[in-house]
Design a protein around this motif. Structure first.
Motif, PDB file in Angstrom:
ATOM      1  N   GLN A 286       0.832  -1.198   0.000  1.00 43.80           N
ATOM      2  CA  GLN A 286       0.000   0.000   0.000  1.00 43.80           C
ATOM      3  C   GLN A 286       0.872   1.256   0.000  1.00 43.80           C
ATOM      4  O   GLN A 286       2.016   1.221   0.455  1.00 43.80           O
ATOM      5  N   ALA A 287       0.311   2.341  -0.527  1.00 45.04           N
ATOM      6  CA  ALA A 287       0.998   3.633  -0.525  1.00 45.04           C
ATOM      7  C   ALA A 287       0.133   4.642   0.214  1.00 45.04           C
ATOM      8  O   ALA A 287      -1.072   4.738  -0.053  1.00 45.04           O
ATOM      9  N   PRO A 288       0.682   5.389   1.179  1.00 40.68           N
ATOM     10  CA  PRO A 288      -0.125   6.366   1.914  1.00 40.68           C
ATOM     11  C   PRO A 288      -0.630   7.455   0.983  1.00 40.68           C
ATOM     12  O   PRO A 288       0.011   7.764  -0.029  1.00 40.68           O
ATOM     13  N   PRO A 316      -4.796   1.748  -1.113  1.00 35.07           N
ATOM     14  CA  PRO A 316      -5.930   1.885  -2.029  1.00 35.07           C
ATOM     15  C   PRO A 316      -6.301   3.343  -2.273  1.00 35.07           C
ATOM     16  O   PRO A 316      -5.781   4.227  -1.603  1.00 35.07           O
ATOM     17  N   ASP A 317      -7.203   3.597  -3.254  1.00 32.50           N
ATOM     18  CA  ASP A 317      -7.580   4.965  -3.583  1.00 32.50           C
ATOM     19  C   ASP A 317      -8.080   5.691  -2.335  1.00 32.50           C
ATOM     20  O   ASP A 317      -8.925   5.178  -1.600  1.00 32.50           O
ATOM     21  N   PRO A 318      -7.563   6.907  -2.082  1.00 33.49           N
ATOM     22  CA  PRO A 318      -8.010   7.649  -0.889  1.00 33.49           C
ATOM     23  C   PRO A 318      -9.440   8.134  -1.031  1.00 33.49           C
ATOM     24  O   PRO A 318      -9.917   8.408  -2.137  1.00 33.49           O
ATOM     25  N   PRO A 331     -24.531  17.515   1.926  1.00 36.11           N
ATOM     26  CA  PRO A 331     -25.154  17.659   0.605  1.00 36.11           C
ATOM     27  C   PRO A 331     -26.101  18.855   0.586  1.00 36.11           C
ATOM     28  O   PRO A 331     -26.733  19.202   1.585  1.00 36.11           O
ATOM     29  N   GLY A 332     -26.155  19.519  -0.562  1.00 38.28           N
ATOM     30  CA  GLY A 332     -27.052  20.658  -0.679  1.00 38.28           C
ATOM     31  C   GLY A 332     -26.356  21.997  -0.606  1.00 38.28           C
ATOM     32  O   GLY A 332     -26.983  23.032  -0.795  1.00 38.28           O
ATOM     33  N   GLN A 333     -25.038  22.006  -0.322  1.00 46.01           N
ATOM     34  CA  GLN A 333     -24.305  23.262  -0.318  1.00 46.01           C
ATOM     35  C   GLN A 333     -24.282  23.839  -1.738  1.00 46.01           C
ATOM     36  O   GLN A 333     -24.271  23.114  -2.728  1.00 46.01           O
ATOM     37  N   THR A 334     -24.223  25.161  -1.828  1.00 50.44           N
ATOM     38  CA  THR A 334     -24.219  25.799  -3.142  1.00 50.44           C
ATOM     39  C   THR A 334     -22.841  25.803  -3.781  1.00 50.44           C
ATOM     40  O   THR A 334     -22.705  26.054  -4.967  1.00 50.44           O
ATOM     41  N   VAL A 335     -21.795  25.493  -3.011  1.00 51.95           N
ATOM     42  CA  VAL A 335     -20.442  25.476  -3.555  1.00 51.95           C
ATOM     43  C   VAL A 335     -20.244  24.189  -4.357  1.00 51.95           C
ATOM     44  O   VAL A 335     -20.568  23.100  -3.900  1.00 51.95           O
ATOM     45  N   LYS A 336     -19.736  24.340  -5.580  1.00 53.13           N
ATOM     46  CA  LYS A 336     -19.461  23.176  -6.418  1.00 53.13           C
ATOM     47  C   LYS A 336     -18.066  22.653  -6.124  1.00 53.13           C
ATOM     48  O   LYS A 336     -17.100  23.394  -6.183  1.00 53.13           O
ATOM     49  N   LEU A 337     -17.965  21.390  -5.790  1.00 50.95           N
ATOM     50  CA  LEU A 337     -16.692  20.801  -5.400  1.00 50.95           C
ATOM     51  C   LEU A 337     -16.354  19.652  -6.339  1.00 50.95           C
ATOM     52  O   LEU A 337     -17.218  18.918  -6.786  1.00 50.95           O
ATOM     53  N   THR A 338     -15.065  19.517  -6.610  1.00 52.99           N
ATOM     54  CA  THR A 338     -14.609  18.457  -7.510  1.00 52.99           C
ATOM     55  C   THR A 338     -13.569  17.614  -6.814  1.00 52.99           C
ATOM     56  O   THR A 338     -12.588  18.149  -6.291  1.00 52.99           O
ATOM     57  N   ASN A 339     -13.766  16.303  -6.788  1.00 52.22           N
ATOM     58  CA  ASN A 339     -12.771  15.355  -6.265  1.00 52.22           C
ATOM     59  C   ASN A 339     -12.173  14.573  -7.433  1.00 52.22           C
ATOM     60  O   ASN A 339     -12.900  14.103  -8.301  1.00 52.22           O
ATOM     61  N   ASN A 340     -10.871  14.455  -7.435  1.00 57.09           N
ATOM     62  CA  ASN A 340     -10.215  13.621  -8.441  1.00 57.09           C
ATOM     63  C   ASN A 340      -9.212  12.720  -7.760  1.00 57.09           C
ATOM     64  O   ASN A 340      -8.315  13.208  -7.092  1.00 57.09           O
ATOM     65  N   ASN A 341      -9.364  11.415  -7.907  1.00 52.66           N
ATOM     66  CA  ASN A 341      -8.390  10.465  -7.371  1.00 52.66           C
ATOM     67  C   ASN A 341      -7.550   9.925  -8.505  1.00 52.66           C
ATOM     68  O   ASN A 341      -8.070   9.618  -9.574  1.00 52.66           O
ATOM     69  N   ARG A 342      -6.250   9.804  -8.268  1.00 53.75           N
ATOM     70  CA  ARG A 342      -5.367   9.203  -9.263  1.00 53.75           C
ATOM     71  C   ARG A 342      -4.701   7.985  -8.669  1.00 53.75           C
ATOM     72  O   ARG A 342      -4.355   7.990  -7.521  1.00 53.75           O
TER      73      ARG A 342
END
Length: 342
Positions: A286-288, A316-318, A331-342
């Motif tokens: 595993q990798a931290p 594993p994927d964080p 959920p329901g906040q007006t701020v748009k957030l993006t998560n990207n896992n590599r």
């Protein structure tokens, strides 16, 4: 204002002093305060903040009457007229060495055979394991004796002189403990009678982190003495860099990488023939988690929306969680957030 030294994770010993660093450079006067588990550290005559900001606990306690233990997460804050600077959180654990949960078991082995003893204990920090025979330190210069770090003792080509009482000794900064005693009886005499190869103990499934050392056990018996070899189930080469064989067939992989993950096959081969026995063990590396991209500050008019991007990788994927002002966003906040896992 900046930190010269911040507190770091440490293992404390009961009734011994403990020091946590917090040294800051900047315009004076600078006030240093400490928190434990997010709350200001209450007054305690055992606890002192030194002139340089270091926290000194004169006598570390597991638990005192009417109060919590000294274990926990500590951080320090430095403040001057320009603002407030908060350090990283340091985890403080208590050194411990509980009783063995696996003890060596007595066994009888034919002369020329193989003996194996095992003990297991969970210590903080990890205990150093040594062995005694008849209450004297084992002669580790004898190449027939192989000691594996996970509390395993292997004795190959057993002789009459190996008869005796064995026990395991575990030591760390907290304590020293002795396992139950186990007797090795050597029976019969060495013979040339053919015996098929048998794997007494094969590799176990193992999960470790990158840069650690993996040890896969494989000990076999038979007549003639079997030859132990290793391969990967997927056919890929094990390689030679960082690879070492301990004793008669245990595989050690130093400084493991993600590429070392896979199923390893231990084979006990009868010399000069295709007769063999195999055992499998899976190694998971595993990798931290680490961040590749941080969210950037933005300015938007009232009623507008903002997009923040956070990119992280790990094995594993964080799992990413977004917080606003220290609180998990719902959920329901007006701020748009993006998560990207590599």
């Amino acid at each position: 204002m900046s930190f010269i030294l911040e507190p770091s994770d440490v293992i404390a010993v009961r009734d011994q002093p403990l020091m946590l660093d917090c040294q800051v450079q900047g315009e004076q006067p600078i006030t240093i305060t400490w928190r434990k588990n997010g709350l200001p550290l209450p007054f305690n005559p055992r606890v002192q903040v030194l002139e340089n900001g270091t926290l000194l606990i004169h006598k570390f306690q597991k638990r005192r009457e009417g109060t919590d233990a000294d274990m926990g997460e500590y951080d320090c804050a430095a403040q001057n007229r320009y603002g407030l600077l908060v350090s990283r959180k340091a985890k403080v654990h208590l050194a411990s060495l509980p009783k063995f949960h696996t003890h060596p078991v007595s066994m009888s082995v034919n002369e020329g055979g193989v003996a194996r003893f095992q003990c297991q204990i969970n210590g903080i920090p990890e205990a150093t394991i040594t062995w005694e025979k008849d209450k004297e330190p084992l002669n580790t210069s004898d190449s027939r004796y192989t000691l594996l770090p996970m509390g395993i003792l292997q004795v190959t080509c057993v002789r009459r002189a190996d008869t005796g009482i064995f026990r395991c000794v575990a030591t760390n900064i907290a304590n020293t403990r002795y396992s139950h005693e186990a007797t090795l009886n050597v029976t019969g005499t060495y013979t040339t009678i053919y015996k098929e190869p048998v794997i007494l103990s094969g590799p176990q499934n193992l999960t470790i982190t990158v840069h650690q050392t993996a040890i896969l056990e494989c000990i076999a018996t038979g007549n003639p003495r079997p030859i132990v070899s290793w391969s990967r189930l997927d056919g890929r080469s094990i390689g030679v860099e960082g690879i070492q064989v301990l004793g008669t067939g245990n595989l050690m992989i130093s400084d493991v990488t993600l590429q070392h993950s896979g199923v390893y096959v231990c084979a006990a081969n009868r010399p000069g023939t295709r007769m063999r026995r195999t055992a499998l063990g899976r190694l998971v590396v595993q990798a931290p988690p680490e961040f590749l991209q941080w969210p950037q500050s933005v300015s938007r008019p009232a009623g507008g929306s903002a997009v923040f991007t956070c990119v992280a990788q790990g094995v594993p994927d964080p799992h990413l969680i977004w917080l606003k002002n220290g609180k998990v966003l719902m959920p329901g906040q007006t701020v748009k957030l993006t998560n990207n896992n590599r």
